[in-house]
Design a protein around this motif. Structure first.
Motif, short mmCIF file in Angstrom:
data_model
loop_
_atom_site.label_atom_id
_atom_site.label_comp_id
_atom_site.label_asym_id
_atom_site.label_seq_id
_atom_site.Cartn_x
_atom_site.Cartn_y
_atom_site.Cartn_z
N PRO B 96 15.44 36.23 45.49
CA PRO B 96 16.36 35.14 45.78
C PRO B 96 16.41 34.81 47.45
O PRO B 96 16.21 33.65 47.90
CB PRO B 96 18.18 35.55 45.64
N TYR B 97 16.24 35.85 48.30
CA TYR B 97 16.17 35.87 49.71
C TYR B 97 14.67 35.15 50.09
O TYR B 97 14.66 34.29 50.95
CB TYR B 97 16.28 37.04 50.27
N ILE B 98 13.79 35.62 49.57
CA ILE B 98 12.34 35.15 49.99
C ILE B 98 12.02 33.88 49.43
O ILE B 98 11.77 32.86 50.07
CB ILE B 98 11.33 36.12 49.49
N LEU B 99 12.57 33.60 48.02
CA LEU B 99 12.61 32.08 47.72
C LEU B 99 13.35 31.15 48.52
O LEU B 99 12.96 30.00 48.36
CB LEU B 99 12.81 32.00 46.30
N GLY B 100 14.41 31.53 49.34
CA GLY B 100 15.12 30.57 50.04
C GLY B 100 16.38 30.03 49.41
O GLY B 100 17.02 29.19 49.61
N VAL B 101 16.62 30.75 48.01
CA VAL B 101 17.89 30.20 47.44
C VAL B 101 19.04 30.74 48.02
O VAL B 101 20.13 29.97 48.35
CB VAL B 101 17.75 31.10 45.95
N SER B 102 18.89 31.99 48.63
CA SER B 102 20.16 32.52 49.56
C SER B 102 20.11 31.66 50.94
O SER B 102 21.46 31.28 51.12
CB SER B 102 19.73 34.08 50.09
N GLY B 122 36.31 26.40 47.85
CA GLY B 122 35.48 25.43 48.64
C GLY B 122 34.39 26.00 49.16
O GLY B 122 33.15 25.31 48.52
N VAL B 123 34.30 27.05 49.81
CA VAL B 123 33.18 27.50 50.38
C VAL B 123 32.10 28.12 49.26
O VAL B 123 30.91 27.80 49.24
CB VAL B 123 33.48 28.51 51.45
N ALA B 124 32.77 28.74 48.24
CA ALA B 124 31.70 29.30 47.32
C ALA B 124 30.93 28.08 46.61
O ALA B 124 30.08 27.93 46.05
CB ALA B 124 32.68 30.23 46.16
N PHE B 125 31.92 26.97 46.27
CA PHE B 125 31.28 25.77 45.69
C PHE B 125 30.11 25.05 46.14
O PHE B 125 29.09 24.86 46.00
CB PHE B 125 32.34 24.95 45.17
N ALA B 126 30.29 25.09 47.70
CA ALA B 126 29.57 24.56 48.68
C ALA B 126 28.16 25.38 48.56
O ALA B 126 27.14 24.74 48.69
CB ALA B 126 29.94 24.45 50.09
N ALA B 127 28.41 26.66 48.60
CA ALA B 127 27.03 27.47 48.43
C ALA B 127 26.39 27.35 47.18
O ALA B 127 25.17 27.31 47.31
CB ALA B 127 27.84 29.02 48.64
N PHE B 128 27.14 27.07 46.23
CA PHE B 128 26.54 26.96 44.93
C PHE B 128 25.80 25.85 44.76
O PHE B 128 24.56 25.63 44.35
CB PHE B 128 27.48 27.19 43.65
N ALA B 129 26.01 24.61 45.42
CA ALA B 129 25.62 23.41 45.49
C ALA B 129 24.29 23.54 46.20
O ALA B 129 23.13 23.25 45.85
CB ALA B 129 26.45 22.44 46.05
N GLY B 130 24.43 24.31 47.33
CA GLY B 130 23.20 24.44 48.33
C GLY B 130 22.13 25.30 47.54
O GLY B 130 20.86 24.90 47.58
N SER B 131 22.55 26.33 46.90
CA SER B 131 21.56 27.25 46.14
C SER B 131 20.75 26.30 44.97
O SER B 131 19.63 26.48 44.89
CB SER B 131 22.04 28.26 45.51
N LEU B 132 21.72 25.51 44.12
CA LEU B 132 21.03 24.53 43.36
C LEU B 132 19.74 23.53 43.84
O LEU B 132 18.67 23.64 43.36
CB LEU B 132 21.94 23.78 42.59
N VAL B 133 20.15 22.97 45.05
CA VAL B 133 19.39 22.18 45.56
C VAL B 133 18.02 22.78 45.96
O VAL B 133 16.81 22.45 45.57
CB VAL B 133 19.93 21.56 47.04
N THR B 134 18.07 23.98 46.69
CA THR B 134 16.95 24.83 47.08
C THR B 134 16.25 25.12 46.06
O THR B 134 14.98 25.07 46.07
CB THR B 134 17.20 26.06 47.76
N LEU B 135 16.84 25.56 44.69
CA LEU B 135 16.23 25.88 43.65
C LEU B 135 15.39 24.72 42.86
O LEU B 135 14.36 24.97 42.77
CB LEU B 135 17.34 26.54 42.65
N PHE B 136 16.08 23.61 42.81
CA PHE B 136 15.12 22.49 42.14
C PHE B 136 13.86 22.27 43.14
O PHE B 136 13.02 21.71 42.74
CB PHE B 136 16.22 21.53 41.84
#
Lengths: 302, 337
Positions: B96-102, B122-136
């Protein structure tokens, strides 16, 4: 069976009496500067200060015998250095604080993480939080800490002395014909100055100067170009760093000899802990600024 | 499944061993701290004898215990995250860290913090959104055949990571936020702010994910054999892949929003375990959970006791151990080619 019940009842009564006689100093409830209700003993003997400024205030009130722990950088007065450390004020070591068994922790809103304060309270350690944002609030804070530590008289005397000295500086600079433009540099790289909502701004104004960086941003960043454009008449560099760093910054600004401050050799180094800590020493800072900004008005003193 | 009894036996042996390691780690984590070591007191209070000193009990159970639990949860999540990414992308260097998902979830979380959202949800949801964006983004960049090549995948990961760090630095340098200091500590990976309630919330979110991944571990094995093989064995590839990706991102972002960036954990643990236990994911999933937890507890212990005053962010420790391991792995896989 009845006998047994009787014994238990007696035992309970005895326990209650014991608990009543051995309970520590009477508890009282106070409201701190953030409007939180804090229950603490009347005469807390074990106090942990969660910021260098609070340590200074407790020493200034002569209550240092109560201090059982301080944070890193608690370097004034010198005796404070020898007290046990509980981490730095932004990164507090919860475990060390608990191990000191404090009857009271005094926290500062600007710096101490709110999570730590909440954790301390969940561990039944009373935390009194202060939030001094200007000179008046600092004096208010000193009075409140005096009240908490059973040192109200000392606090009143200290605050009266501070008020007197502040008034003396203010009445003196009231005679000044001008308000020199001051650029107060707290950060060296990048260049950072101080906005309106800081102690330093207040001190500059009280000392008869005008703060070039005033504005809503507490610690605004500047480029060199912007500073040159503002053309300050006085540079005040506040730093914990030693003289050689100052010499380097001075050499840097000396490259622009047309700046009024450089032309008139008005670039000074000051000890930052006189200016960025909400303590009685702010008044020392004010007097120092007065002498630097309006040397003509303070001549006879020197 | 002809190998079922054998598998069960193996699973039990391995789990037993890993649980033992985890228990040792928990014991050490509870016993040692900045105020000293209290091995005896921990034993005493475990044996339900009352500890003579109530303060010691407070320190052990109210301060160290939630922190050890949090470390275990985070370590388990990140190791599992590494394992799942390595399987899905069929690339031993995925993490996760190397791929940029973190990094993506950190960007999301910082935006959340700066917007003044509450830490949860709030923050947890924003983090989830951020990780999904990078994953895709990663999947889109290395789509199709290229996904099999580790170089292209790593490169896109590195670029996304670099971009995320740039965004983080941009946000930090633009902000006049008074909690900047805290954000920076948090970014470097920090487990110190753990209270039992938050740990419970996190556990309630993560434990079902662990179970779900365990259920999918057989499909993960089949996926490793290739898509055709998996399809003939009756695996709904699209569904399984999407579930794995979303669940993993959810888990990673939940931990990032809690304790910042902790790198390379998902690399060190799955690889160590794969080397010792073999490639069967049905064994690897539970042992990643247990072993990752133990590893993180020990890293956090180092972070707490190494410096004389204060503590090192635990992310610094994991990266200092993990990055050399990563280089070793890269070298080994080069030799194999």
């Amino acid at each position: 069976m009845i006998k047994l019940c009787g014994t238990i009842l007696k035992l309970i009564v005895v326990l209650m009496i014991v608990a009543a006689t051995f309970s520590p100093a009477v508890a009282r409830q106070v409201t701190d500067q953030l409007g939180r209700q804090v229950v603490l003993s009347d005469d807390p003997q074990r106090v942990v200060s969660l910021a260098p400024s609070i340590t200074e205030i407790i020493f200034a009130l002569g209550q240092e015998h109560r201090l059982k722990g301080v944070t890193r950088y608690s370097d004034f007065p010198e005796e404070a250095v020898n007290l046990p450390r509980v981490g730095s004020y932004v990164q507090l070591d919860l475990e060390k604080i608990v191990a000191l068994k404090p009857a009271l922790c005094i926290a500062i809103k600007d710096g101490n993480p709110v999570e730590v304060v909440e954790r301390l309270e969940s561990l039944k350690i009373p935390v009194y939080a202060v939030d001094p944002r200007n000179l008046n609030a600092v004096m208010e804070t000193i009075l409140e800490i005096g009240m908490l530590l059973d040192a109200s008289e000392a606090a009143k005397a200290l605050v009266a002395n501070m008020r007197y000295r502040i008034q003396r500086v203010r009445s003196r600079v009231a005679e000044a014909s001008c308000r020199p433009l001051v650029f107060y540099q707290v950060g060296i790289f990048p260049i950072v100055s101080v906005g309106t909502n800081t102690f330093i701004h207040e001190l500059i104004v009280f000392a008869g100067g005008s703060n070039l960086a005033e504005g809503p941003i507490p610690y605004p960043r500047f480029s060199r170009e912007q500073v040159l454009f503002l053309s300050p008449e006085i540079f005040i560099i506040s730093s914990m760093a030693k003289g050689e760093v100052f010499e380097r910054i001075k050499a840097e600004w000396n490259r622009w000899p047309d700046l009024p401050a450089i032309k008139n050799h008005r670039i000074f180094l000051v000890n930052s802990s006189l200016f960025d800590r909400p303590t009685p020493r702010l008044v020392d800072g004010l007097e120092l600024l007065g002498r630097l900004i309006h040397p003509e008005l303070f001549e006879e003193e020197q | 499944m002809t190998d079922k009894p054998f598998l069960l036996k193996r699973l039990f042996t391995v789990s037993f061993l890993m649980i033992f390691i985890l228990i040792v780690a928990v014991f050490l984590g509870l016993s040692i701290g900045s105020t000293g070591s209290e091995f005896k007191a921990v034993f005493q209070s475990l044996a339900e004898e009352s500890v003579a000193d109530s303060m010691t009990a407070t320190i052990i159970w109210d301060i160290r215990f939630p922190r050890v639990l949090l470390a275990a949860l985070v370590g388990a999540t990140l190791s599992l995250g590494g394992l799942v990414f390595q399987v899905l992308l069929r690339n031993p260097l995925a993490e996760p860290y190397i791929l940029g998902v973190s990094g993506g979830s950190a960007v999301g979380a910082i935006i959340g913090i700066l917007m003044g959202l509450s830490r949860f949800p709030g923050v947890a949801f924003a983090a989830f959104a951020g990780s999904l964006v990078t994953l895709f983004l990663i999947l889109a960049m290395s789509s199709g055949q290229a996904i099999l090549k580790k170089d292209s995948l790593l490169l896109s990961g590195v670029m996304i990571n670099a971009f995320c760090s740039a965004v983080i630095m941009f946000l930090i340098s633009m902000s006049q936020h008074s909690r900047l200091h805290n954000i920076i500590f948090w970014l470097m990976g920090d487990l110190s702010m753990s209270d039992i309630r938050q740990v419970a919330i996190l556990a309630a979110m993560l434990l079902p994910c662990f179970l779900l991944l365990f259920r999918l571990s057989h499909s993960m094995n089949l996926l490793l054999m290739g898509q055709e093989m998996a399809q003939t064995m009756g695996v709904n590839i699209k569904l399984v892949t999407m579930t794995l990706l979303v669940v993993t991102s959810f888990m990673v972002s939940a931990t990032v929003s809690h304790c910042g960036l902790l790198g390379f954990v998902g690399l060190v643990i799955p690889h160590m375990l794969r080397l010792t236990l073999g490639p069967d994911n049905r064994v690897l999933v539970p042992s990643c959970v247990l072993g990752g937890g133990a590893y993180m507890i020990l890293c956090d212990l180092l972070a707490r006791v190494l410096p004389e005053h204060g503590e090192i962010p635990v992310g610094v420790i994991t990266a200092m151990i993990g990055a050399p391991v990563f280089i070793l792995l890269l070298k080994r896989s080069d030799l194999c080619r």
